[in-house]
Write a protein that holds these residues in place. Structure first.
Motif, PDB file in Angstrom:
ATOM      1  N   GLY A  77      14.954  10.015   9.595  1.00 19.25           N
ATOM      2  CA  GLY A  77      15.234   8.594   9.432  1.00 19.25           C
ATOM      3  C   GLY A  77      14.850   7.768  10.637  1.00 19.25           C
ATOM      4  N   ASP A  78      15.832   7.471  11.501  1.00 15.01           N
ATOM      5  CA  ASP A  78      15.633   6.581  12.641  1.00 15.01           C
ATOM      6  C   ASP A  78      14.410   6.948  13.474  1.00 15.01           C
ATOM      7  N   ARG A  79      14.222   8.229  13.799  1.00 18.79           N
ATOM      8  CA  ARG A  79      13.137   8.618  14.708  1.00 18.79           C
ATOM      9  C   ARG A  79      11.770   8.402  14.096  1.00 18.79           C
ATOM     10  N   MET A  80      11.643   8.679  12.791  1.00 20.97           N
ATOM     11  CA  MET A  80      10.329   8.516  12.160  1.00 20.97           C
ATOM     12  C   MET A  80      10.015   7.042  11.909  1.00 20.97           C
ATOM     13  N   SER A  81      11.015   6.250  11.523  1.00 20.58           N
ATOM     14  CA  SER A  81      10.747   4.831  11.272  1.00 20.58           C
ATOM     15  C   SER A  81      10.517   4.075  12.574  1.00 20.58           C
ATOM     16  N   LEU A  82      11.358   4.310  13.582  1.00 16.84           N
ATOM     17  CA  LEU A  82      11.214   3.589  14.848  1.00 16.84           C
ATOM     18  C   LEU A  82      10.027   4.086  15.665  1.00 16.84           C
ATOM     19  N   ALA A  83       9.451   5.233  15.303  1.00 13.82           N
ATOM     20  CA  ALA A  83       8.219   5.666  15.961  1.00 13.82           C
ATOM     21  C   ALA A  83       7.120   4.635  15.784  1.00 13.82           C
ATOM     22  N   HIS A  84       7.236   3.833  14.727  1.00 18.57           N
ATOM     23  CA  HIS A  84       6.243   2.787  14.456  1.00 18.57           C
ATOM     24  C   HIS A  84       6.883   1.401  14.406  1.00 18.57           C
ATOM     25  N   GLY A  85       8.064   1.257  15.004  1.00 16.62           N
ATOM     26  CA  GLY A  85       8.698  -0.052  15.055  1.00 16.62           C
ATOM     27  C   GLY A  85       9.152  -0.559  13.703  1.00 16.62           C
ATOM     28  N   VAL A  86       9.774   0.314  12.909  1.00 18.80           N
ATOM     29  CA  VAL A  86      10.323  -0.068  11.602  1.00 18.80           C
ATOM     30  C   VAL A  86      11.800   0.315  11.583  1.00 18.80           C
ATOM     31  N   GLU A  87      12.649  -0.634  11.234  1.00 17.45           N
ATOM     32  CA  GLU A  87      14.098  -0.403  11.163  1.00 17.45           C
ATOM     33  C   GLU A  87      14.500  -0.007   9.750  1.00 17.45           C
ATOM     34  N   ASN A  88      15.274   1.066   9.644  1.00 20.90           N
ATOM     35  CA  ASN A  88      15.739   1.579   8.355  1.00 20.90           C
ATOM     36  C   ASN A  88      17.222   1.233   8.186  1.00 20.90           C
ATOM     37  N   ARG A  89      17.559   0.571   7.073  1.00 23.34           N
ATOM     38  CA  ARG A  89      18.951   0.219   6.766  1.00 23.34           C
ATOM     39  C   ARG A  89      19.400   0.933   5.494  1.00 23.34           C
ATOM     40  N   CYS A  90      20.661   1.348   5.454  1.00 24.04           N
ATOM     41  CA  CYS A  90      21.158   2.215   4.380  1.00 24.04           C
ATOM     42  C   CYS A  90      22.401   1.611   3.717  1.00 24.04           C
ATOM     43  N   PRO A  91      22.244   0.915   2.592  1.00 18.93           N
ATOM     44  CA  PRO A  91      23.411   0.298   1.933  1.00 18.93           C
ATOM     45  C   PRO A  91      24.495   1.281   1.524  1.00 18.93           C
ATOM     46  N   PHE A  92      24.126   2.527   1.206  1.00 20.18           N
ATOM     47  CA  PHE A  92      25.140   3.497   0.793  1.00 20.18           C
ATOM     48  C   PHE A  92      26.017   3.947   1.961  1.00 20.18           C
ATOM     49  N   LEU A  93      25.675   3.555   3.181  1.00 20.79           N
ATOM     50  CA  LEU A  93      26.523   3.854   4.333  1.00 20.79           C
ATOM     51  C   LEU A  93      27.466   2.705   4.657  1.00 20.79           C
ATOM     52  N   ASP A  94      27.600   1.751   3.758  1.00 19.73           N
ATOM     53  CA  ASP A  94      28.590   0.698   3.944  1.00 19.73           C
ATOM     54  C   ASP A  94      29.986   1.300   3.778  1.00 19.73           C
ATOM     55  N   PRO A  95      30.897   1.076   4.726  1.00 20.26           N
ATOM     56  CA  PRO A  95      32.234   1.688   4.622  1.00 20.26           C
ATOM     57  C   PRO A  95      32.958   1.354   3.325  1.00 20.26           C
ATOM     58  N   SER A  96      32.744   0.153   2.778  1.00 19.03           N
ATOM     59  CA  SER A  96      33.436  -0.206   1.541  1.00 19.03           C
ATOM     60  C   SER A  96      32.908   0.597   0.357  1.00 19.03           C
ATOM     61  N   VAL A  97      31.629   0.952   0.382  1.00 20.46           N
ATOM     62  CA  VAL A  97      31.053   1.785  -0.676  1.00 20.46           C
ATOM     63  C   VAL A  97      31.592   3.203  -0.565  1.00 20.46           C
ATOM     64  N   ILE A  98      31.617   3.738   0.640  1.00 21.43           N
ATOM     65  CA  ILE A  98      32.118   5.100   0.845  1.00 21.43           C
ATOM     66  C   ILE A  98      33.598   5.192   0.481  1.00 21.43           C
ATOM     67  N   GLY A  99      34.378   4.168   0.859  1.00 17.73           N
ATOM     68  CA  GLY A  99      35.801   4.170   0.513  1.00 17.73           C
ATOM     69  C   GLY A  99      36.033   4.118  -0.979  1.00 17.73           C
ATOM     70  N   LEU A 100      35.246   3.307  -1.690  1.00 14.86           N
ATOM     71  CA  LEU A 100      35.384   3.239  -3.145  1.00 14.86           C
ATOM     72  C   LEU A 100      34.990   4.558  -3.784  1.00 14.86           C
ATOM     73  N   ALA A 101      33.873   5.146  -3.321  1.00 14.94           N
ATOM     74  CA  ALA A 101      33.441   6.425  -3.889  1.00 14.94           C
ATOM     75  C   ALA A 101      34.533   7.471  -3.760  1.00 14.94           C
ATOM     76  N   ALA A 102      35.228   7.494  -2.624  1.00 15.60           N
ATOM     77  CA  ALA A 102      36.318   8.456  -2.428  1.00 15.60           C
ATOM     78  C   ALA A 102      37.452   8.238  -3.418  1.00 15.60           C
ATOM     79  N   SER A 103      37.592   7.004  -3.884  1.00 20.12           N
ATOM     80  CA  SER A 103      38.680   6.680  -4.806  1.00 20.12           C
ATOM     81  C   SER A 103      38.341   6.964  -6.260  1.00 20.12           C
ATOM     82  N   VAL A 104      37.049   7.127  -6.584  1.00 15.52           N
ATOM     83  CA  VAL A 104      36.666   7.348  -7.986  1.00 15.52           C
ATOM     84  C   VAL A 104      36.037   8.715  -8.221  1.00 15.52           C
ATOM     85  N   ASN A 105      35.569   9.379  -7.167  1.00 12.78           N
ATOM     86  CA  ASN A 105      34.968  10.703  -7.344  1.00 12.78           C
ATOM     87  C   ASN A 105      35.959  11.660  -7.995  1.00 12.78           C
ATOM     88  N   LEU A 106      35.496  12.395  -8.992  1.00 21.09           N
ATOM     89  CA  LEU A 106      36.277  13.409  -9.713  1.00 21.09           C
ATOM     90  C   LEU A 106      37.437  12.808 -10.496  1.00 21.09           C
TER      91      LEU A 106
END
Length: 669
Positions: free
Chosen positions: A495-524
């Motif tokens: 991720g970070d190392r390969m994108s920033l090797a060429h000056g590109v920033e990678n952002r990950c919406p699934f790493l939003d804490p509110s998404v992760i917290g909701l997933a924990a509440s509905v998984n299984l």
């Protein structure tokens, strides 16, 4: 997005400190080609190479407060900076820029380290208190942005990438066999590991104070996957998933430059692209890796999504020769041993992305960890319940376990049944979910002479975690993924190392804490966990092509040893030549040479997965030795030693420094 570097010494430093920090920054200039700045004090210097994303004209670094006491060098993005800015304005803070860098500075001044719990983003930063001559270092809770520390005599060094230490006079790199054993065993460094002796990574969710030669570390976040929300029904869960993902993508579209999306061909990146397309006022640019080898290619699905959404689609087609040719450059930027070649195409894709004029992209990393998409989680569920399940239920679940494997049939089910009998009870305390994976790791550890226990440090990590013991088997599996493969490989090497090797920033919406917290509440909660990411798929089924919405997980992979066997580049002598292997005395040279010869000469179908992985580990270890330990061929590895345009240079030792700091938001040279 930027790169940061610096040092703080407990004793006076001779020589030109400005020249030293400039050299360190030049080594990581690829992370921030738009400009550079630094500040120096007695025994101290830090600086930034900047990738201008927010407020390009005014967001210069380092930035200080009005008094000149606090100075910040910052790498990353805090996506909720606008909301934090409003709160800080209400507290009396006056802002001079529209950049999130100033928000981070003033948040620290207002709340101290407690501000870290308010940040939603991926970041690493260094904050210097000129009055107390203290340095504070911090990293985001999921390990999105890197930060390394090393002790060099009486001096503490830090940098976004270890290659900055190559510029420090007298600093020597040495690969650490004990760390390598752990990396080979679990496929990735642990949160504190670098692979090199005397260099450590600041773990995610931690901050550190450096003063008078001492480093104190503090955790500000712990991982938990206990439900945090009450969800009344499946329909409620689906609606909340839509809302949270929409908010997460919207936050990550905050930028003063165009934002694109990486399309893998799977459902996760397609969801991100669909939301970005709806929320973006201009045509959306998407980018994909295509493979000439059809075994790994997902271009049909990638194009289907691009056509469905009407994006401006760009693809980088990858051949075996491309992988072999780019491997040394990619390993140099990765800085740690890698167990697969999949990071190399991402290095080439980020190059293609930057050539298209895009500095920021969104991607789907983090979805499988949050919504239990990996086979690992299904396997853990089944193995944990194995001894209590009737035979017919066991077989039914085994039949549903690997739908993406076309060859999976009755003979395979019989073999897996025997394996699950063998691993139905925990053998490695705390590591039950990962015991099957670690079998391959034990083979890779044979590369080392008299290896230490590959799993001693990860066992200590789980034993020292107060929250780990009370988790369910699946929650423990998630915790281990968030602590190991996600930050150590997916978000860094791939991720970070390969994108920033060429000056590109990678952002990950699934790493939003509110998404992760909701997933924990509905998984299984509304299914048994064997239908992959069912709620997530249902939430966005109406926005995606049916073939993609229903597509089972196709793990992103690339040709491994076969790519090198087809091309046979000269650098393979590193793993085939006895004299070259002699440079790595901690390796079992006979085993390494025998393995390399086999995987490079036998038909691909005769090379096992664990042999492929071990060969990639061997090759990357040898290349890292060439670049970092022996410092050979650095010019060929992409290091330019060219500093971006210097926009700011502040010397706090000068008599006029307090006056200069008043104007720190203008260009000082």
């Amino acid at each position: 997005m930027c790169g940061i570097a610096g040092f703080l010494s407990a004793t006076p430093i001779s020589g030109d400190q400005g020249a030293r920090i400039r050299a360190m920054l030049a080594a990581i200039a690829h992370r921030g080609p738009d400009g550079a700045g630094y500040v120096v004090d007695d025994g101290f210097a830090m600086g930034t190479v900047r990738l201008a994303i927010l407020d390009p004209a005014a967001g210069l670094q380092p930035v200080s407060d009005e008094s000149g006491r606090y100075w910040l060098c910052y790498n990353g993005e805090v996506y909720n900076y606008r909301e934090l800015r409003e709160t800080l304005v209400s507290l009396g803070h006056v802002f001079r820029t529209g950049c999130d860098t100033e928000v981070v500075l003033r948040a620290w001044i207002a709340w101290g380290p407690d501000c870290l719990t308010r940040f939603n983003g991926g970041f690493a930063f260094a904050l210097y208190d000129h009055e107390r001559q203290e340095l504070f270092l911090a990293r985001d809770k999921y390990g999105k942005r890197p930060l390394f520390l090393a002790r060099h005599g009486e001096t503490i060094l830090f940098a976004s990438e270890m290659k900055a230490f190559l510029a420090v006079p007298g600093f020597r790199f040495e690969q650490d066999p004990q760390q390598l054993a752990a990396i080979l065993g679990q496929w990735t460094p642990l949160p504190h590991q670098s692979g090199f002796r005397g260099i450590e990574s600041l773990p995610m969710g931690e901050w550190a104070r450096v003063r008078q030669g001492r480093i104190e570390r503090f955790a500000y976040d712990t991982l938990s996957f206990a439900p945090t929300e009450t969800v009344a029904s499946e329909g409620d869960a689906i609606e909340r998933i839509r809302e949270r993902m929409t908010d997460a993508v919207s936050l990550r579209l905050r930028s003063d430059v165009e934002v694109g999306v990486y399309l893998s061909g799977g459902v996760d990146s397609a969801i991100v692209a669909a939301l970005a397309r709806e929320l973006t006022p201009h045509p959306l640019s998407t980018f994909s890796v295509e493979f000439e080898d059809t075994e790994f290619d997902e271009s049909a699905e990638q194009r289907l999504v691009a056509e469905h959404l009407g994006t401006r689609h760009h693809a980088r087609r990858i051949s075996h020769a491309d992988i072999a040719e780019a491997c040394p450059d990619a390993v140099y930027h990765a800085e740690v041993p890698a167990f697969r070649s999949a990071f190399i195409p991402m290095f080439l894709l980020s190059q293609r992305t930057r050539e298209a004029g895009i500095k920021v992209i969104l991607s789907g990393e983090g979805a499988d960890e949050a919504f239990l998409g990996y086979d690992l989680f299904k396997e853990t569920l089944l193995r944990a319940a194995w001894n209590e399940l009737p035979e017919d239920v066991r077989r039914s679940r085994l039949e549903r376990l690997y739908p993406h494997l076309a060859h999976y049939g009755p003979k395979d089910i019989a073999a897996v049944t025997g394996l699950y009998h063998q691993f139905s009870a925990e053998k490695m305390p705390g590591l039950f979910s990962h015991e099957l994976r670690f079998q391959n790791g034990q083979f890779s550890a044979r590369l080392l002479n008299a290896p230490s226990d590959p799993f001693a440090e990860i066992s200590a990590l789980v034993a020292g975690s107060p929250e780990f013991g009370s988790m369910s088997a699946v929650e423990k599996a998630q915790w281990l993924e968030y602590k190991t493969l996600l930050p150590g490989y997916l978000l860094s090497t791939q991720g970070d190392r390969m994108s920033l090797a060429h000056g590109v920033e990678n952002r990950c919406p699934f790493l939003d804490p509110s998404v992760i917290g909701l997933a924990a509440s509905v998984n299984l909660r509304f299914d048994d966990g064997f239908t992959e990411k069912r709620l997530l798929r249902e939430a966005f089924r109406d926005r995606l092509p049916g073939a993609v919405a229903d597509k089972r997980k196709f793990p992103y992979r690339a040709p491994d040893a076969a790519a090198f066997a087809a091309r046979r580049p000269d650098y393979l002598d590193l793993v085939l030549s006895e004299s070259e292997l002699a440079n790595l005395p901690f390796l079992n040279a006979k085993f390494a040479q025998r393995l390399a010869t086999k995987v490079l000469t036998r038909p691909a179908e005769e090379v096992s997965t664990k042999e492929n992985q071990t060969f990639l580990f061997l090759l990357s270890i040898a290349l890292l030795d060439r670049f970092f330990v022996r410092r050979h061929d650095l010019g060929q590895a992409g290091i330019s030693n060219a500093l971006p345009p210097l926009q700011r240079a502040v010397d706090l030792r000068e008599e006029a420094a307090p006056h200069a700091s008043q104007g720190n938001l203008a260009s000082l040279t």
